[in-house]
Scaffold this active site. Structure first.
Site, PDB file in Angstrom:
ATOM      1  N   ASP A 428       0.736  -1.862  -0.111  1.00  0.00           N
ATOM      2  CA  ASP A 428       0.197   0.075  -0.299  1.00  0.00           C
ATOM      3  C   ASP A 428       0.897   0.938  -0.433  1.00  0.00           C
ATOM      4  O   ASP A 428       2.048   1.618   0.437  1.00  0.00           O
ATOM      5  CB  ASP A 428      -0.067  -0.248   1.593  1.00  0.00           C
ATOM      6  N   ASP A 486     -11.135   2.009  -3.285  1.00  0.00           N
ATOM      7  CA  ASP A 486     -11.415   0.883  -1.958  1.00  0.00           C
ATOM      8  C   ASP A 486     -13.049   1.285  -1.421  1.00  0.00           C
ATOM      9  O   ASP A 486     -12.882   0.587  -0.701  1.00  0.00           O
ATOM     10  CB  ASP A 486     -10.861   2.088  -1.015  1.00  0.00           C
TER      11      ASP A 486
HETATM   12  C1  GLA Z   1      -5.481   1.912   2.319  1.00  0.00           C
HETATM   13  C2  GLA Z   1      -6.060   0.423   1.332  1.00  0.00           C
HETATM   14  C3  GLA Z   1      -7.470  -0.437   2.362  1.00  0.00           C
HETATM   15  C4  GLA Z   1      -6.716  -0.822   3.611  1.00  0.00           C
HETATM   16  C5  GLA Z   1      -6.436   0.308   3.892  1.00  0.00           C
HETATM   17  C6  GLA Z   1      -5.494  -0.442   5.899  1.00  0.00           C
HETATM   18  O1  GLA Z   1      -6.744   2.372   2.169  1.00  0.00           O
HETATM   19  O2  GLA Z   1      -6.657   1.177   0.298  1.00  0.00           O
HETATM   20  O3  GLA Z   1      -7.169  -1.642   1.361  1.00  0.00           O
HETATM   21  O4  GLA Z   1      -5.639  -1.823   3.372  1.00  0.00           O
HETATM   22  O5  GLA Z   1      -5.153   1.488   3.198  1.00  0.00           O
HETATM   23  O6  GLA Z   1      -5.346   0.382   6.166  1.00  0.00           O
END
Ligand code: GLA
Length: 686
Positions: A428, A486
């Site tokens: 990420d 997301d």
């Molecule tokens: C980001 C990712 C999510 C999740 C969060 C965790 O927003 O896109 O899918 O993994 O971080 O903090």
């Protein structure tokens, strides 16, 4: 200065004479009130060649600020070499102390890859301001489509007529960003998914980017892409070389679907990609967020295994101090308070159930509230000492170009991969690198991914960046899939996946079934819409299955079986999208030889007509005969009105491919936000 004479349809096998005649015939007129030589849109458009638009190369020498040659380079062709599908044009400007090489590779899939290198042959540093890989557009390309977006709403198309002037999309996020232009497509009037001639460009780079389409009043039009820098960000020392990222270009006379077909084939052919069937995944994020509890996660793993999940991914929240999103990033050891025996009890449970184990990491980042930031404040990436960039999700970028910071992160991740049988990292990046140069960070991240993959060849990586903030064809050299957004809201996802699919083949896009009520939009959707949406990708689940009703669990288990049955088709098929009215979207994947296909029919709103328009199924063999079967993944889609068309009521119909594409099938008035899956199998025909 070389020019591209033709970027478009295959002209057949032209011999040397025909090619020379073609090139000679394309010398344009010298017009009134213009340079006394023909002005052309070259591979490196420059003022020295009469180009009055944005130059393809710009820079200067701070040690010799008055050096006009360096500020206005005029490279000339030294030689051109050709090696297989690659042509390299070497140019030099001795007065400016510069050497430039433009390298073009036409890949078998019809994707043109272009890179530009600039070598400083002078004795003082050369500051690069701009290097743009440029291609000419024909006059009939009069409309431009590119993408923009926001968090949880990535890759939204926007379209405008091409006018005289500069349409430049610059993104300064230290990542492509949720608003990345992604693909910049110029095309003939009204081009669609299935029709029109299109010329598309993608800048394969995970950092700041400028993509532009420029049309001059003279009628010349170009599309170009390159990195976007702040003043003095890129300094090429004497004897050093700068190499640009790849700009990838494709042409199609079959609309956007034709462009996608080329890019999908190219992406699928890249070396080192995971080719085994994509394992059905459960990601814990929307199921538990930061509430990591061994018993609860074990129960979730049990439920996942029962429905047939093959990979269990533990998301954010497992490392030291990480009880919320305000602390812990950078301290990549398992939190002893929550996990007194490490991750072993969970990992053993997961692997004991026959599933793989994956783990979330965010290697490029650090929270101020972390041991690493307290011990090494200098490792925070900043433009200038003492000025902290604005916090973003309470975090800063960790300067991976700093060798010690890099080693710290690498060693921590290696230790995890050594200790646990981790097959997959969800990688990420949850903030922009905004107030500091980001190029070094992008390159160091690439290096880190390369190093880890070399050490752990079976390791797969998912590129995530607050959802879909890092979706590009450079990161896909190292990553095995992207997290496109997301949002697991199925309707939003239809849009995100449709446009991510412009370049990225479906099996490399994570698609998860979320809760009935979306966590990002609050909207509620039937399970059937959520399932059909998550089927067209690298499928998974992101919900607390332990709280699902037995009927839903049963439907999910059936769906997982179908996912496994269909994944070879998803991973090899051709993506097709019908040009329909906005309220009903039809997209599908047609298998090799058009032997089978799946389509999704999704009503984004109620049909504006009482009798909805016929459903056209593109991409089948017109000479084939096909059986079209409606598959109810959960409760059947909600139909408004009394009697649906007979084929719908019976659940199947058999028709020629030509009829399915040209005449179509009548649809019942479906309620808004319904999703229907159609399975199509060839029953006859040539
Ligand atoms: C980001 C990712 C999510 C999740 C969060 C965790 O927003 O896109 O899918 O993994 O971080 O903090």
């Amino acid at each position: 200065m070389p020019v591209v004479v033709h970027w478009g349809a295959d002209l057949g096998g032209l011999g040397r004479h025909a090619l020379e005649a073609l090139a000679d015939s394309q010398v344009p007129a010298v017009t009134a009130s213009s340079p006394d030589v023909p002005v052309r849109a070259t591979l490196l458009p420059l003022a020295a060649d009469g180009w009055p638009g944005l130059p393809g190369l710009a820079g200067w020498r701070p040690a010799a600020p008055d050096d006009g040659a360096a500020r206005r380079p005029a490279p000339r062709q030294v030689r051109t070499t050709s090696d297989g599908g690659t042509v390299t044009v070497l140019l030099a400007d001795p007065a400016a102390g510069l050497e430039v090489a433009v390298r073009l590779t036409l890949h078998a899939q019809g994707v043109l890859e272009s890179t530009t290198t600039v070598t400083n042959r002078g004795t003082t540093p050369y500051v690069l301001d701009r290097v743009v890989s440029t291609l000419p557009l024909p006059a009939r390309a009069t409309e431009v489509l590119d993408l923009s977006g926001r968090w949880a709403g990535e890759r939204r198309p926007q379209r405008a007529p091409l006018r005289d002037g500069l349409w430049e999309r610059g993104t300064r996020h230290g990542r492509p960003g949720h608003d990345a232009p992604f693909a910049t497509v110029a095309g003939t009037p009204g081009f669609g998914f299935r029709s029109g001639e299109v010329w598309g460009v993608h800048h394969a780079w995970s950092g700041d980017t400028s993509v532009r389409v420029e049309r001059l009043a003279s009628g010349h039009a170009v599309v170009g892409a390159g990195e976007l820098w702040g003043p003095g960000d890129v300094v090429v020392g004497p004897g050093e070389t700068y190499t640009s990222p790849r700009t990838l270009a494709g042409w199609s006379d079959a609309g956007l679907d034709g462009l996608s077909e080329r890019f999908h084939a190219w992406v699928r052919a890249r070396p080192g990609r995971a080719t085994r069937p994509r394992p059905v995944t459960l990601n814990t994020w929307e199921a538990v967020y930061f509430e990591h509890d061994l018993d609860r996660l074990r129960a979730l793993a049990d439920a996942a295994a029962r429905v047939g999940v093959e990979r269990f991914v533990l998301d954010d929240g497992w490392f030291r101090g990480r009880r919320d999103d305000r602390r812990g990033l950078g301290d990549w050891t398992v939190d002893e308070a929550v996990w007194p025996d490490g991750l072993h009890p969970l990992v053993q449970h997961v692997t004991g159930l026959g599933m793989e184990f994956g783990l979330w990491v965010e290697p490029e980042m650090v929270n101020a509230d972390s041991d690493v930031a307290r011990r090494h404040p200098a490792w925070v990436l900043r433009a200038t000492p003492g000025r902290e960039p604005l916090p973003w999700r309470y975090q800063q970028a960790l300067d991976l170009a700093h060798p010690d910071a890099y080693a710290h992160v690498r060693d921590a991740v290696v230790a995890l991969l050594d200790e646990y049988p981790i097959t997959y990292l969800k990688w990420d990046q949850n903030r922009d690198v905004l107030d500091a140069p980001s190029r070094g960070q992008v390159l160091a991240t690439r290096r880190l991914m390369d190093e880890l993959r070399e050490r752990f060849p079976a390791l797969e990586i998912e590129s995530c960046s607050s959802g879909g903030g890092k979706v590009d064809l450079d990161v896909l050299d190292r990553a095995d899939r992207v997290w496109a957004s997301d949002t697991n809201d199925a309707l939003e996802r239809q849009a995100v996946q449709r446009w991510t699919g412009l370049l990225v083949p479906p099996e490399l896009v994570g698609t998860h079934v979320g809760d009935a009520r979306s966590h990002t939009t609050g909207r509620t959707h039937d399970l059937s819409l959520r399932l059909v949406t998550a089927l067209f990708g690298h499928s998974g689940i992101e919900a607390d299955l332990t709280r699902a009703t037995p009927e839903d669990v049963e439907a999910v288990a059936r769906w997982v079986r179908l996912v496994k049955e269909l994944r070879p088709l998803v991973a090899t098929g051709t993506t097709v999208r019908a040009d329909t009215a906005d309220e009903c979207w039809v997209h599908g994947i047609v298998g090799p030889g058009a032997q089978e296909a799946v389509y999704a029919v999704v009503t984004r709103a109620a049909s504006s007509a009482a009798v909805p328009p016929a459903l056209l199924l593109p991409g089948l063999d017109p000479r084939g005969t096909y059986r079209v079967e409606r598959v109810d993944l959960a409760t059947p889609p909600l139909v408004v009105g009394d009697a649906p068309p007979p084929w719908w009521a019976s659940g199947a119909v058999e028709l020629p491919g030509a009829a399915l594409a040209e005449v179509g099938l009548p649809l019942p008035p479906l309620a808004p936000e319904q999703g229907v899956l159609l399975r199509v199998t060839r029953s006859g025909g040539a």
